[in-house]
Design a protein around this motif. Structure first.
Motif, mmCIF file in Angstrom:
data_model
loop_
_atom_site.group_PDB
_atom_site.id
_atom_site.type_symbol
_atom_site.label_atom_id
_atom_site.label_comp_id
_atom_site.label_asym_id
_atom_site.label_seq_id
_atom_site.Cartn_x
_atom_site.Cartn_y
_atom_site.Cartn_z
ATOM 1 N N ASP A 76 0.454 -5.693 -10.157
ATOM 2 C CA ASP A 76 -0.994 -4.773 -9.739
ATOM 3 C C ASP A 76 -1.869 -5.911 -9.217
ATOM 4 N N ASP A 77 -1.993 -6.865 -10.163
ATOM 5 C CA ASP A 77 -3.209 -7.982 -9.977
ATOM 6 C C ASP A 77 -3.150 -8.428 -8.505
ATOM 7 N N GLU A 99 -5.769 -6.597 -6.501
ATOM 8 C CA GLU A 99 -7.128 -6.873 -6.690
ATOM 9 C C GLU A 99 -7.141 -8.281 -5.831
ATOM 10 N N ARG A 100 -6.307 -9.266 -5.826
ATOM 11 C CA ARG A 100 -6.626 -10.358 -5.108
ATOM 12 C C ARG A 100 -6.362 -9.959 -3.509
#
Length: 170
Positions: free
Chosen positions: A144-145, A148-149
């Motif tokens: 999931d991160d 964000e990136r």
């Protein structure tokens, strides 16, 4: 990077293209459209997005991409995936691709130097991009991160694009 001139005075159509039109390009579409409106350019700039592949046509955005956008105050609910085709090169002033593979796929639809000039890599406008780092990574198979990136990357790049659009549109 200087943008191609608008083909219709006072109007500019930007397409953002990735593979399936469910992660990267819809995130960029939503962010760019929001920043265009904030800058007061929404009466002159239209943002569209598509995927080079057609297997997600009609589907909403990936739930993780939508969740990240929503958490940052954006409306991800209206998106439905579309497929890129030849007419997009003809109809858009600027076609921004998310990675080198998408770029090669889109360039197959461009037939002359004027059209070639309208197809660019999205991160060509990213102030942090380097020659060897121009792709927006596909977060689909990652954690999931990664979304964000991608959001940080498309936000930074979209801001730079809006600045360029404001400079060329009356």
């Amino acid at each position: 990077m200087s943008l191609p001139a608008p083909r219709t005075p006072g109007r500019y159509r930007v397409a953002v293209v990735c593979l399936g039109n469910i992660c990267r390009s819809p995130m960029a579409h939503v962010v760019l459209e929001s920043l265009v409106a904030e800058a007061g350019l929404d009466d002159r700039v239209e943002v569209v997005s598509a995927g080079t592949g057609g297997w997600h046509v009609g589907d909403p955005m990936d739930r993780r991409a939508a969740a990240v956008l929503t958490a940052h105050g954006y409306d991800a609910s209206r998106h439905r995936a579309r497929q890129f085709g030849r007419s997009w090169v003809e109809d858009c002033d600027l076609v921004l691709t998310m990675d080198a593979t998408n770029h090669a796929d889109v360039m197959e639809h461009a037939h002359d130097p004027e059209e070639w000039d309208r197809v660019r890599m999205f991160r060509d406008l990213d102030p942090r991009a380097t020659e060897g780092d121009r792709d927006v990574p596909d977060p689909y198979y990652g954690r999931d991160d990664g979304f964000e990136r991608v959001l940080a990357m498309v936000t930074r790049t979209s801001r730079a694009l809006v600045d360029e659009l404001a400079a060329i549109l009356p």
